[in-house]
Design an enzyme around this catalytic site. Sequence first.
Site, mmCIF file in Angstrom:
data_model
loop_
_atom_site.group_PDB
_atom_site.id
_atom_site.type_symbol
_atom_site.label_atom_id
_atom_site.label_comp_id
_atom_site.label_asym_id
_atom_site.label_seq_id
_atom_site.Cartn_x
_atom_site.Cartn_y
_atom_site.Cartn_z
ATOM 1 C CB THR A 72 -1.247 0.474 -6.286
ATOM 2 O OG1 THR A 72 -1.554 -0.368 -5.170
ATOM 3 C CG2 THR A 72 -2.491 0.712 -7.117
ATOM 4 C CG ASN A 150 -2.209 -10.462 -1.938
ATOM 5 O OD1 ASN A 150 -2.302 -10.920 -3.077
ATOM 6 N ND2 ASN A 150 -3.179 -9.786 -1.363
ATOM 7 C CD GLN A 178 2.649 -9.622 -0.169
ATOM 8 O OE1 GLN A 178 3.525 -9.972 0.628
ATOM 9 N NE2 GLN A 178 1.757 -8.694 0.120
ATOM 10 C CB SER A 198 5.312 -2.540 -2.675
ATOM 11 O OG SER A 198 4.853 -1.649 -1.687
ATOM 12 N N GLY A 199 7.971 -0.868 -1.417
ATOM 13 C CA GLY A 199 8.873 -0.665 -0.283
ATOM 14 C C GLY A 199 8.346 -1.215 1.026
ATOM 15 C CG HIS A 200 4.055 -0.891 2.313
ATOM 16 N ND1 HIS A 200 3.048 -1.535 2.991
ATOM 17 C CD2 HIS A 200 3.609 -0.735 1.049
ATOM 18 C CE1 HIS A 200 2.034 -1.753 2.164
ATOM 19 N NE2 HIS A 200 2.349 -1.277 0.979
ATOM 20 C CB THR A 236 9.752 16.779 -6.871
ATOM 21 O OG1 THR A 236 9.631 17.865 -7.779
ATOM 22 C CG2 THR A 236 10.976 16.966 -5.997
ATOM 23 C CB CYS A 324 -7.218 -4.664 0.118
ATOM 24 S SG CYS A 324 -5.523 -4.216 -0.067
HETATM 25 N N1 PLP Z 1 0.428 -6.346 -5.231
HETATM 26 C C1 PLP Z 1 0.388 -7.217 -4.206
HETATM 27 C C2 PLP Z 1 0.564 -8.680 -4.480
HETATM 28 C C3 PLP Z 1 0.188 -6.759 -2.900
HETATM 29 O O1 PLP Z 1 0.147 -7.629 -1.895
HETATM 30 C C4 PLP Z 1 0.029 -5.379 -2.674
HETATM 31 C C5 PLP Z 1 -0.251 -4.858 -1.321
HETATM 32 O O2 PLP Z 1 -0.737 -5.565 -0.469
HETATM 33 C C6 PLP Z 1 0.095 -4.504 -3.786
HETATM 34 C C7 PLP Z 1 0.296 -5.030 -5.048
HETATM 35 C C8 PLP Z 1 -0.054 -3.029 -3.636
HETATM 36 O O3 PLP Z 1 1.137 -2.465 -3.129
HETATM 37 P P1 PLP Z 1 1.086 -1.002 -2.477
HETATM 38 O O4 PLP Z 1 0.409 -1.160 -1.148
HETATM 39 O O5 PLP Z 1 2.519 -0.600 -2.350
HETATM 40 O O6 PLP Z 1 0.331 -0.146 -3.405
#
Ligand code: PLP
Length: 391
Positions: A72, A150, A178, A198-200, A236, A324
């Site tokens: 994000t 996503n 994604q 995004s890491g996760h 940091t 979400c």
């Molecule tokens: N963009 C997409 C296409 C996503 O699927 C997601 C999370 O589901 C995000 C952005 C947001 O990533 P983060 O959860 O690391 O903020």
Amino acid sequence: MNPIYLDNNATTAVAPEVREEMLPYLGELYGNPSSMHTFGGQLYRKIEEARAKVAKLIGAEPEEVIFTSCGTESDNTAIMSAIESYPHKRHFVTTRVEHPAVLNFGKHLARKGYRVTFLPVDTLGRLDMDAFIKAIDDDTAVVSVMYANNETGVIFPIREMGEILKERNILFHTDAVQAGGKIPINVKELPVDMLSLSGHKLHAPKGVGVLYVRKGTRFYPYIIGGHQERGRRAGTENVASLIAMGKACELAGKNLLREEEYVRKLRDKLETALLQCCQDARVNGDTEHRLPNTTNISFEYVEGEAILLRLDEYNICASSGSACTSGSLEPSHVLRTMGVPFTAIHGSIRFSLSRYNNEAEIDRVIEILPLIIKELRTISPFARQKIVRPK
Ligand code: PLP
């Protein structure tokens, strides 16, 4: 008992190798990378090693990689940077099916008085290229279009769009959150100026993201403060997570093609069997251009939430729409934009796989889910409506 986890587009398990790599930085190696002393300063070198690993995954130069706190933040930063860098341009272009990280930022800009175009998609979730070409003009500061959706996994024509935008001298950002680590991405050959990860979503922990910014692109920092990240993102560093991100990208890059094939086979097995075993089931989205790990299936005349709750009793994790939007019971904005019928949207389930799934898990879902659907249809008011509806 471990769950059968088919919700990897929401988040992924931290890879054991990644966890191991980051642990010392949550323990004895707690220094500040900006410190003059060796104890802290040595971490700076570790962060640079992680940066190089991230860069390698996407074909970038290390200095083109900025670490952030999440996807994000990367998305917001990219768009805001373009807006700040070209203050005379007042137009932003994106799509109606973006993640809220981009979609709601677009709405925010609209409230601030910018002209914002939200591009439509067709019934398969594919971008309307004519609408895109018509939308861009000399006032457009930046276009932001996701690499892959996503909810459906549909992959967008980023290369074609980038070529058009390059010719028009308009900045292009893609949210590859994604796609990163799931399909090959090479920014050397891809005409994008900025790209988010995004890491996760790729087996690193939550709370770390990446923004790739092509050398020579005008950049304005979103978080202003210290000199970290060469002044492009102050604060940091989250050292352990940055190192984890490097390791996760290294692992993803090493095994990308093999894992893509492995995951695709499992996904296809699941999808084919569910379509065969469940009446009135359909796949949402363009199956030709799709992430290998994702399938979004509508089971008509049943509620997606009811399916999820019943799957949960068997310790099977999936999702109805994106993580979400689930919980709000709001129908998915992606499926609505695609014109998926009401009854199909409400019965839509997203299965998203990872390298940690196996065939036995898929077989278990194939065994259980058709029974759940059958059972729910016997009590669903939608299903009853279907039965009494005259031919
Ligand atoms: N963009 C997409 C296409 C996503 O699927 C997601 C999370 O589901 C995000 C952005 C947001 O990533 P983060 O959860 O690391 O903020």
